[in-house]
Design an enzyme around this catalytic site. Structure first.
Site, PDB file in Angstrom:
ATOM      1  CG  LEU A 175     -22.071 -44.508   5.527  1.00 25.11           C
ATOM      2  CD1 LEU A 175     -23.426 -44.690   6.178  1.00 25.11           C
ATOM      3  CD2 LEU A 175     -20.898 -46.106   5.378  1.00 25.11           C
ATOM      4  CG  ASP A 176     -20.562 -41.183   6.904  1.00 26.02           C
ATOM      5  OD1 ASP A 176     -21.684 -40.919   7.921  1.00 26.02           O
ATOM      6  OD2 ASP A 176     -20.295 -41.913   8.055  1.00 26.02           O
ATOM      7  CD  GLU A 177     -18.296 -40.580  -0.619  1.00 26.71           C
ATOM      8  OE1 GLU A 177     -18.653 -39.692  -0.968  1.00 26.71           O
ATOM      9  OE2 GLU A 177     -17.645 -41.319   0.144  1.00 26.71           O
TER      10      GLU A 177
END
Length: 300
Positions: free
Chosen positions: A243-245
């Site tokens: 997530l969001d990486e």
């Protein structure tokens, strides 16, 4: 699609009917540029521009983007790729020839906030971003009128925790029907499942409302305000199952101060999000991005 959008696409296709991009990554060694340049010359191609980068001159990875034109290119696609295989194998290349006249089809996912969507629509209307907006998908009805006023198909797919898998299957079927090449999450407030993401590796672009990795998660502007930050920003990245990486494509910041309350931070943040997402989408559509691990090389 309305007449203005159609006209931009038709003009672009005509202007770029013999235009392509060659993207390469491979182990660095002498002779790569010479071999590829000579190959293009032998095929009657004209190199319009090239950009290159090496992670480490001593045994690193080499990246290069050629922008070239070649007469009757559409009739020679298969021949060109077949002939290039010999060079590609010699240098252990990962490579793509991407033909500019094959316009990418884009799907935009959005929830209630419309600022990122409106920026993309405006830049397409103005001809600054060239893509075929195939459809817009939303889990809310708020932007239906805006989208349909431009004769772009709009699909309302409400989603709950219980219906998530079923709705994503419906969305994937729509994306398949429209032959979508790239998905843009323009403030789509849903986390995509690993099954969904796996169908579009490095083809889903997200905008995150902070300068990652700062303030990941809920209420970023409230947390930034409480922290007394002097800079706020936005990050556009490819979506992965972390997530969001995912690999970052573009980031930007604005200076703020103690006089800016949470609402003002959000207003400034929306402005940053709009321009960061638009730049990332434009660069992807122009084949300027190569993903390397969890990083990107973005060619000017």
């Amino acid at each position: 699609m309305n007449q203005v959008l159609q006209q931009h696409l038709q003009e672009f296709k005509e202007k770029n009917k013999n235009h392509a991009h060659l993207l390469i990554s491979c182990p660095d060694q002498p002779g790569i540029v010479a071999a590829v340049s000579n190959f293009l010359y032998e095929q009657g191609a004209n190199i319009l521009n090239s950009n290159q980068y090496t992670t480490d001159p001593q045994g690193g990875t080499f990246f290069i983007r050629f922008d070239f034109s070649c007469e009757d290119l559409s009739a020679r696609e298969g021949e060109l790729e077949q002939r290039f295989e010999e060079i590609a194998n010699k240098f252990q290349m990962n490579w793509q020839i991407i033909y500019a006249y094959h316009l990418k089809k884009m799907a935009i996912f959005v929830s209630k906030e419309d600022h990122a969507l409106l920026e993309l629509l405006w830049q397409c209307q103005s001809g600054d971003i060239i893509t075929d907006i195939a459809l817009v998908i939303s889990n809310h009805e708020d932007v239906r009128h805006t989208v349909e006023s431009l004769d772009i198909p709009f699909y309302y797919t409400p989603i709950t925790k219980e219906t998530k898998r079923e709705v994503e299957e419906q969305q994937l079927q729509l994306l398949k029907e429209y032959n979508v090449d790239v998905i843009v999450l323009a403030r789509y407030m849903q986390i995509l499942t690993p099954e969904f993401v796996s169908n579009f590796p490095n083809q889903i672009i997200n905008i995150h409302h902070s300068f990652l990795p700062a303030f990941i998660g809920a209420k970023p502007y409230e947390r930034a305000f409480d922290r007394g930050v002097k800079l706020i920003g936005a990050t556009s990245h490819y979506v992965t199952n972390d997530l969001d990486e995912g690999p970052i494509i573009e980031q930007d910041v604005e200076r703020v101060n103690h006089k800016d309350d949470v609402d003002e931070l959000k207003r400034i943040g929306r402005m940053i999000e709009r321009r960061v997402l638009a730049r990332a989408v434009k660069w992807h559509l122009e084949d300027r991005v190569i993903v390397h691990g969890n990083k990107t090389i973005v060619f000017e």
